[in-house]
Design an enzyme around this catalytic site. Structure first.
Site, PDB file in Angstrom:
ATOM      1  N   TYR A  98       0.805  -1.225   0.000  1.00  0.00           N
ATOM      2  CA  TYR A  98       0.000   0.000   0.000  1.00  0.00           C
ATOM      3  C   TYR A  98       0.844   1.284   0.000  1.00  0.00           C
ATOM      4  CZ  TYR A  98      -4.447  -2.356  -0.103  1.00  0.00           C
ATOM      5  OH  TYR A  98      -5.525  -3.099  -0.532  1.00  0.00           O
ATOM      6  N   GLU A 140      -9.070  -7.746   3.356  1.00  0.00           N
ATOM      7  CA  GLU A 140      -8.155  -8.698   2.694  1.00  0.00           C
ATOM      8  C   GLU A 140      -7.575  -9.690   3.709  1.00  0.00           C
ATOM      9  OE1 GLU A 140      -5.692  -5.869   0.500  1.00  0.00           O
ATOM     10  OE2 GLU A 140      -7.455  -5.289  -0.659  1.00  0.00           O
TER      11      GLU A 140
HETATM   12  C1  HEM Z   1      -7.540  -3.650  -8.898  1.00  0.00           C
HETATM   13  C2  HEM Z   1      -8.407   0.103  -5.990  1.00  0.00           C
HETATM   14  C3  HEM Z   1      -4.135  -0.557  -3.816  1.00  0.00           C
HETATM   15  C4  HEM Z   1      -3.005  -3.749  -7.231  1.00  0.00           C
HETATM   16  C5  HEM Z   1      -8.129  -2.571  -8.286  1.00  0.00           C
HETATM   17  C6  HEM Z   1      -9.425  -2.045  -8.664  1.00  0.00           C
HETATM   18  C7  HEM Z   1      -9.658  -0.994  -7.860  1.00  0.00           C
HETATM   19  C8  HEM Z   1      -8.531  -0.842  -6.973  1.00  0.00           C
HETATM   20  C9  HEM Z   1     -10.898  -0.118  -7.854  1.00  0.00           C
HETATM   21  C10 HEM Z   1     -10.328  -2.604  -9.752  1.00  0.00           C
HETATM   22  C11 HEM Z   1     -11.159  -3.712  -9.167  1.00  0.00           C
HETATM   23  C12 HEM Z   1     -12.058  -4.362 -10.184  1.00  0.00           C
HETATM   24  O1  HEM Z   1     -13.136  -3.853 -10.457  1.00  0.00           O
HETATM   25  O2  HEM Z   1     -11.677  -5.403 -10.716  1.00  0.00           O
HETATM   26  C13 HEM Z   1      -7.336   0.219  -5.128  1.00  0.00           C
HETATM   27  C14 HEM Z   1      -7.240   1.202  -4.070  1.00  0.00           C
HETATM   28  C15 HEM Z   1      -6.039   1.028  -3.461  1.00  0.00           C
HETATM   29  C16 HEM Z   1      -5.384  -0.058  -4.133  1.00  0.00           C
HETATM   30  C17 HEM Z   1      -8.304   2.216  -3.756  1.00  0.00           C
HETATM   31  C18 HEM Z   1      -5.424   1.783  -2.309  1.00  0.00           C
HETATM   32  C19 HEM Z   1      -6.117   2.398  -1.353  1.00  0.00           C
HETATM   33  C20 HEM Z   1      -3.441  -1.446  -4.573  1.00  0.00           C
HETATM   34  C21 HEM Z   1      -2.079  -1.821  -4.357  1.00  0.00           C
HETATM   35  C22 HEM Z   1      -1.740  -2.697  -5.343  1.00  0.00           C
HETATM   36  C23 HEM Z   1      -2.917  -2.888  -6.156  1.00  0.00           C
HETATM   37  C24 HEM Z   1      -1.214  -1.309  -3.216  1.00  0.00           C
HETATM   38  C25 HEM Z   1      -0.417  -3.368  -5.618  1.00  0.00           C
HETATM   39  C26 HEM Z   1       0.711  -2.727  -5.600  1.00  0.00           C
HETATM   40  C27 HEM Z   1      -4.139  -3.988  -7.949  1.00  0.00           C
HETATM   41  C28 HEM Z   1      -4.196  -4.932  -9.036  1.00  0.00           C
HETATM   42  C29 HEM Z   1      -5.500  -4.932  -9.512  1.00  0.00           C
HETATM   43  C30 HEM Z   1      -6.218  -3.963  -8.711  1.00  0.00           C
HETATM   44  C31 HEM Z   1      -3.023  -5.761  -9.549  1.00  0.00           C
HETATM   45  C32 HEM Z   1      -6.076  -5.761 -10.663  1.00  0.00           C
HETATM   46  C33 HEM Z   1      -5.568  -5.098 -11.863  1.00  0.00           C
HETATM   47  C34 HEM Z   1      -5.931  -5.678 -13.156  1.00  0.00           C
HETATM   48  O3  HEM Z   1      -6.138  -6.871 -13.273  1.00  0.00           O
HETATM   49  O4  HEM Z   1      -5.964  -4.888 -14.072  1.00  0.00           O
HETATM   50  N1  HEM Z   1      -7.617  -1.829  -7.260  1.00  0.00           N
HETATM   51  N2  HEM Z   1      -6.207  -0.528  -5.127  1.00  0.00           N
HETATM   52  N3  HEM Z   1      -3.928  -2.119  -5.662  1.00  0.00           N
HETATM   53  N4  HEM Z   1      -5.376  -3.432  -7.770  1.00  0.00           N
HETATM   54 FE1  HEM Z   1      -5.807  -2.064  -6.402  1.00  0.00          FE
END
Ligand code: HEM
Length: 393
Positions: A98, A140
């Site tokens: 994060y 999580e």
């Molecule tokens: C997917 C928000 C932190 C990695 C997502 C999605 C959202 C989101 C809205 C799309 C979900 C969906 O509809 O499938 C956030 C928020 C974060 C955060 C608000 C922090 C407060 C992180 C962090 C990482 C991360 C720290 C890794 C370094 C990913 C990955 C996906 C994802 C790999 C799927 C991406 C894909 O397949 O294209 N996140 N995220 N996220 N997030 Fe986060």
């Protein structure tokens, strides 16, 4: 809850932040992947970076979270948090990451806003980010603790591969080591990592469909332009071992609801419907279920025999199809739910292309179905939820 100090600052700046997201996200992702190229190996989908949907979803969800805190100070947008947490855990995301997103996102915000990024503005958005991050981390952790093992991915061997419709192949896997398997709930998905042409691992999510006990089965439509599905279809053979996550996903049947169900799908979106029907046929065969499916033709419709078989075994289930091919379905052309009677008090589950689901949802709402009774699964980052107050409020 947002502090009294930050609230007016967020109120004053949410408009500009939301407006600048399309400019902020490319800078944020570029700097993050320059610093951490490993995140593109097995974690982020390159395709969703290229088409821009994931960056918009991530940054957009923070603006949406902030707006929720302003409008509903005593609650969180649980549905959005749950969807994101399930996606994150399916990819093995750990709390340690994060600060990475924080650093690069806030660097991009500061660069974009220039002098307008005062210490007060940065502190207020920092607070929003960490409220959201902490809420996600908590969910999580809970999801990880429910698993039968403590690994993010385990090796599974492909034991069968069969074409089930035009351009659609079913893959069945068995464990390739002795990692205990978490049982899945109908409607859940797994992430699979596939090694692509340049050697990077690319993850994708696939709904689990009914399989032999102790196996995992998925059904995949080939996207000829895609990076992963052509490899699954053409290069992966029986005997090959792939890394597969535990099952995740929160679009599942509510065990406390025993009223009528309407299961709506188009194309490959039939996969969760097959999983739901399998569960219902086993556990609640008397249930009133209306199954609605749209497709190009009989031959293009994956799982059509399975769906018909489940429905024939459930005395109160009915199947209605809309097929584009003339004379093949109950109706021809696009799905029009006014052509069927939606049972009073039904819960609706939808899966299919976004435009299809938006159209069906509008038709259902116009026909009197409350928005909160309509659930959906979307393949890929969900931009819809970020713009739909009815669902997030
Ligand atoms: C997917 C928000 C932190 C990695 C997502 C999605 C959202 C989101 C809205 C799309 C979900 C969906 O509809 O499938 C956030 C928020 C974060 C955060 C608000 C922090 C407060 C992180 C962090 C990482 C991360 C720290 C890794 C370094 C990913 C990955 C996906 C994802 C790999 C799927 C991406 C894909 O397949 O294209 N996140 N995220 N996220 N997030 Fe986060």
């Amino acid at each position: 809850m947002l502090s009294e100090k930050s609230r007016p600052v967020i109120e004053a700046t949410i408009g500009i932040i939301a407006e600048r997201i399309p400019n902020i996200t490319p800078v944020f992702y570029k700097s993050m992947f320059e610093a951490r190229p490993d995140l593109l190996d097995g974690m982020f989908s390159r395709a969703n970076q290229k088409n821009g949907t994931q960056p918009q979803a991530l940054a957009g969800s923070i603006a949406m979270f902030a707006s929720h805190l302003l409008n509903h100070p005593d609650s969180y947008p649980d549905e959005v948090l749950s969807r994101v947490a399930h996606k994150h855990t399916s990819l093995g995301l750990l709390p340690e990451e994060y600060p990475t997103v924080h650093e690069h996102l806030f660097g991009a915000i500061a660069a974009d806003l220039g002098d307008a990024a005062t210490p007060e503005v940065v502190a207020a958005w920092d607070e929003v980010y960490w409220l959201m991050a902490d809420a996600l981390i908590k969910i999580e952790k809970g999801l990880y603790s429910q698993q039968a093992n403590d690994v993010m991915f385990a090796p599974f061997r492909l034991i069968s591969k069969e074409q089930v419709a035009d351009g659609v192949v079913a893959f069945e896997f068995e464990p390739a080591d002795d990692t205990p398997m978490t049982p899945s709930v109908a409607g859940q998905y797994i992430s699979i990592q596939v090694v692509v042409k340049d050697g990077l691992r690319q993850p994708r999510q696939f709904t689990l469909v009914p399989s032999d006990p102790g196996h995992r089965r998925i059904v995949v439509r080939e996207d000829p332009e895609g990076e992963v599905s052509p490899i699954l279809h053409e290069d992966i053979e029986v005997g090959d071992v792939l890394e597969i996550s535990n099952p995740y996903g929160d679009v599942t049947l509510d065990p406390d609801f025993d009223g009528p169900l309407v299961l709506v799908s188009a194309g490959i979106g039939v996969t969760p419907v097959v999983a739901f029907l399998d569960q219902l046929a086993r556990e609640d065969p008397e249930r009133e279920v209306l199954v609605l499916h749209a497709d190009r033709s009989e031959a293009a419709w994956p799982g059509r025999e399975l769906v018909r078989d489940y429905v024939s075994r459930m005395p109160n289930a009915k199947l209605v199809s809309w097929l584009a091919a003339p004379g093949e379905g109950d109706f021809e052309g696009h799905m029009d739910v006014s052509q069927v009677e939606i049972p009073e008090g039904a819960e609706v589950f939808m899966c299919g292309p976004l435009a299809f689901m938006q159209s069906v949802r509008s038709q259902l709402v116009a026909g009197g179905v409350p928005g909160r009774a309509i659930h959906y699964e979307i393949f890929g980052p969900d931009l819809w939820m970020l713009h739909d107050e009815a669902r997030t409020a």
